[in-house]
Design an enzyme around this catalytic site. Structure first.
Site, short mmCIF file in Angstrom:
data_model
loop_
_atom_site.label_atom_id
_atom_site.label_comp_id
_atom_site.label_asym_id
_atom_site.label_seq_id
_atom_site.Cartn_x
_atom_site.Cartn_y
_atom_site.Cartn_z
CG ASP A 51 -19.67 11.43 -2.76
OD1 ASP A 51 -19.25 10.37 -2.24
OD2 ASP A 51 -19.89 12.47 -2.13
CE1 TYR A 140 -7.99 3.39 7.55
CE2 TYR A 140 -6.38 2.19 8.88
CZ TYR A 140 -7.03 2.41 7.67
OH TYR A 140 -6.70 1.64 6.58
N1 UFG Z 1 7.62 6.82 9.76
C1 UFG Z 1 8.68 7.65 10.06
N2 UFG Z 1 8.72 8.87 9.44
C2 UFG Z 1 7.78 9.28 8.54
C3 UFG Z 1 6.72 8.39 8.22
C4 UFG Z 1 6.67 7.17 8.86
O1 UFG Z 1 9.54 7.33 10.88
O2 UFG Z 1 7.90 10.40 8.03
C5 UFG Z 1 7.56 5.51 10.42
C6 UFG Z 1 6.29 5.30 11.21
O3 UFG Z 1 6.44 5.78 12.51
C7 UFG Z 1 6.12 3.79 11.13
C8 UFG Z 1 6.73 3.42 9.78
O4 UFG Z 1 7.54 4.53 9.41
O5 UFG Z 1 6.86 3.19 12.12
C9 UFG Z 1 5.70 3.20 8.71
O6 UFG Z 1 4.83 4.32 8.68
P1 UFG Z 1 3.72 4.52 7.56
O7 UFG Z 1 3.02 5.82 7.90
O8 UFG Z 1 4.33 4.39 6.22
O9 UFG Z 1 2.77 3.29 7.77
P2 UFG Z 1 1.95 2.83 9.06
O10 UFG Z 1 2.53 1.53 9.49
O11 UFG Z 1 1.83 3.88 10.07
O12 UFG Z 1 0.52 2.74 8.40
C10 UFG Z 1 0.06 1.60 7.73
C11 UFG Z 1 -0.93 2.05 6.66
C12 UFG Z 1 -2.06 2.79 7.30
C13 UFG Z 1 -2.68 1.88 8.35
C14 UFG Z 1 -1.63 1.41 9.32
C15 UFG Z 1 -2.23 0.40 10.23
O13 UFG Z 1 -0.29 2.88 5.75
O14 UFG Z 1 -3.02 3.14 6.34
O15 UFG Z 1 -0.57 0.78 8.65
O16 UFG Z 1 -1.41 0.13 11.32
F1 UFG Z 1 -3.59 2.54 9.05
#
Ligand code: UFG
Length: 323
Positions: A51, A140
C-alpha cells in the site's frame, strides 16, 4: 537501463504501461496493493504488493533505486468522489504527497502523473487546450488539480521534475490481446456497451438525450490505451533528457457521442446493443474534447489508433476473449 517504478501497475492503464516499458528496454517494478488491480495483469518486471499509504512500503521499494516514477494508483470515479470525498482526498492527495516525499528522500526526481480533463470543470470552449481555466466541479477533479499544483511547488522548491498528462477518455485494449479494461464495478461507456452487445449485461443506459449536441447525447474524446502509454513513454524520454516540468492535455481532438459509440459497437461486433434511455448523470458536461497540439509539437506524440472503430475493435477482442 532506465529504472521505472510504476505505482498502480496492476490496473487498467498501469498494466499496459508496464508492458510497454518492458518492451522498450526499461527495468520495471510495479507497486500495487491489488485493491482494484489484478496480479495477472502485470506481465513483466518485478511486482511488489503493498500500500503506497504505508511509508515503510515506499521506503523499502524506493531503496531499490529508480530514475523515474509513474503514478496510476488513484481513485477515478466522479460520483463516488462526491459521496465519499474523504476517500479521494486521502488517497489521491495525501497518499500522493507521501509518495513524492518518499521520492525526495530517495533522490528520485522525475515523476509522471495521471491527471484528468476533470481538472477543467465545465468547458468554456472546445477543444480544450492547456490555457483553459482549471475549475473542477467535483472532488475527483479537485484532488487531481491539487496534485498538479503541489508538483509545480515541488519543482520550484525541490527541483522535482514532472509531466502531468491530462487524460480525456482512456479506452481500448492491448492490440496483442493480452490486457484490457477490468474495472469492478465498471462505469466506463465502451466496456459497458460491449458487455451489452455480448449479453453480459441486459442493456446500456444512455445518460441523457437532451444535451446541446447534434444527436442529444454527450460527446467525449476517446484515446486508445496504447496511444496514452506512448505519451507517457515520450514524457519519460523528455524528463530523462533533462526537460523541465510540463502539463499536457491528452486526447485525439475528435469527439464522439454516446450514440456514435453505440453505433460503432454494433458495426464492429455485428450485434445489436440493447439501449435504455436514462436521465442525465450529474456533473456530465455535454462535450469534452482535447486540443493536444502541445504534446504533438513538444514531444512529437502521434496517436497510432485514433479512429473509434479500432479502439472499439480492440476493446471487443478483449471483452470477447475466451468466447
Ligand atoms: N455513459 C452513459 N451510460 C453509461 C456510462 C456512461 O451514457 O452507462 C455516458 C456518460 O454520461 C458520458 C460518456 O458516456 O457522457 C462517457 O462516460 P464514462 O463514464 O465512460 O467517462 P467520463 O467521460 O464520465 O469519465 C472520464 C474518465 C473519468 C474522469 C472523467 C473526467 O473515465 O475517470 O472522464 O471528466 F473523471
Amino acid at each position: 537501463m532506465t529504472m521505472v517504478l510504476v505505482v498502480g501497475g496492476a490496473g487498467y492503464i498501469g498494466s499496459h504501461m508496464v508492458k510497454m516499458l518492458d518492451q522498450r528496454g526499461c527495468s520495471v517494478t510495479t507497486l500495487d496493493d491489488l485493491s482494484s488491480g489484478h496480479r495477472d495483469a502485470v506481465l513483466c518486471g518485478d511486482f511488489v504488493q503493498g500500500d503506497m499509504a504505508d511509508p515503510s512500503v515506499l521506503d523499502a521499494v524506493l531503496s531499490r533505486g529508480f530514475d523515474a516514477v509513474m503514478h496510476f494508483a488513484s481513485f477515478i470515479q466522479v460520483g463516488e468522489s462526491v459521496q465519499q470525498p474523504a476517500k479521494y482526498y486521502q488517497n489521491n492527495v495525501v497518499n500522493t504527497l507521501g509518495l513524492l516525499d518518499a521520492m525526495r528522500a530517495h533522490g528520485v526526481s522525475r515523476f509522471i502523473f495521471s491527471s484528468t480533463a476533470a481538472t477543467f470543470g465545465e468547458p468554456q470552449y472546445s477543444p480544450i487546450d492547456e490555457q483553459h481555466p482549471q475549475q473542477p466541479i467535483n472532488p475527483y477533479g479537485r484532488t487531481k488539480l491539487m496534485v498538479e499544483q503541489a508538483l509545480a511547488d515541488y519543482d520550484r522548491a525541490y527541483g522535482l521534475k514532472s509531466v502531468c498528462l491530462r487524460y480525456f477518455n482512456a479506452a481500448g485494449a492491448d492490440p496483442e490481446g493480452q490486457l484490457g479494461e477490468r474495472h469492478e464495478p465498471e462505469t466506463h461507456l465502451i466496456p459497458l456497451v460491449l458487455q451489452a452487445a455480448s449479453g453480459r449485461r441486459p442493456h446500456i443506459g444512455v445518460f441523457g438525450r437532451d444535451y446541446d449536441t447534434p444527436d442529444g447525447t454527450c460527446i467525449r474524446d476517446y484515446i486508445h490505451i496504447e496511444d496514452l502509454c506512448s505519451a507517457h513513454w515520450l514524457a519519460l524520454q523528455s524528463l530523462m533528457g533533462g526537460a523541465g516540468s510540463q502539463a499536457y492535455n491528452l486526447g485525439n481532438g475528435h469527439g464522439f457521442s454516446v450514440q456514435e459509440v453505440i453505433d460503432t459497437a454494433e458495426r464492429v461486433t455485428g450485434r445489436k446493443v440493447p439501449v435504455v434511455n436514462e436521465p442525465r448523470r450529474a456533473g456530465d458536461p455535454a462535450r469534452l474534447v482535447a486540443d493536444a497540439s502541445l504534446i504533438r509539437q513538444q514531444l512529437g506524440w502521434q496517436p497510432k489508433f485514433a479512429d473509434l472503430d479500432t479502439i472499439v475493435a480492440h476493446a471487443w477482442a478483449w471483452e470477447s476473449r475466451g468466447c
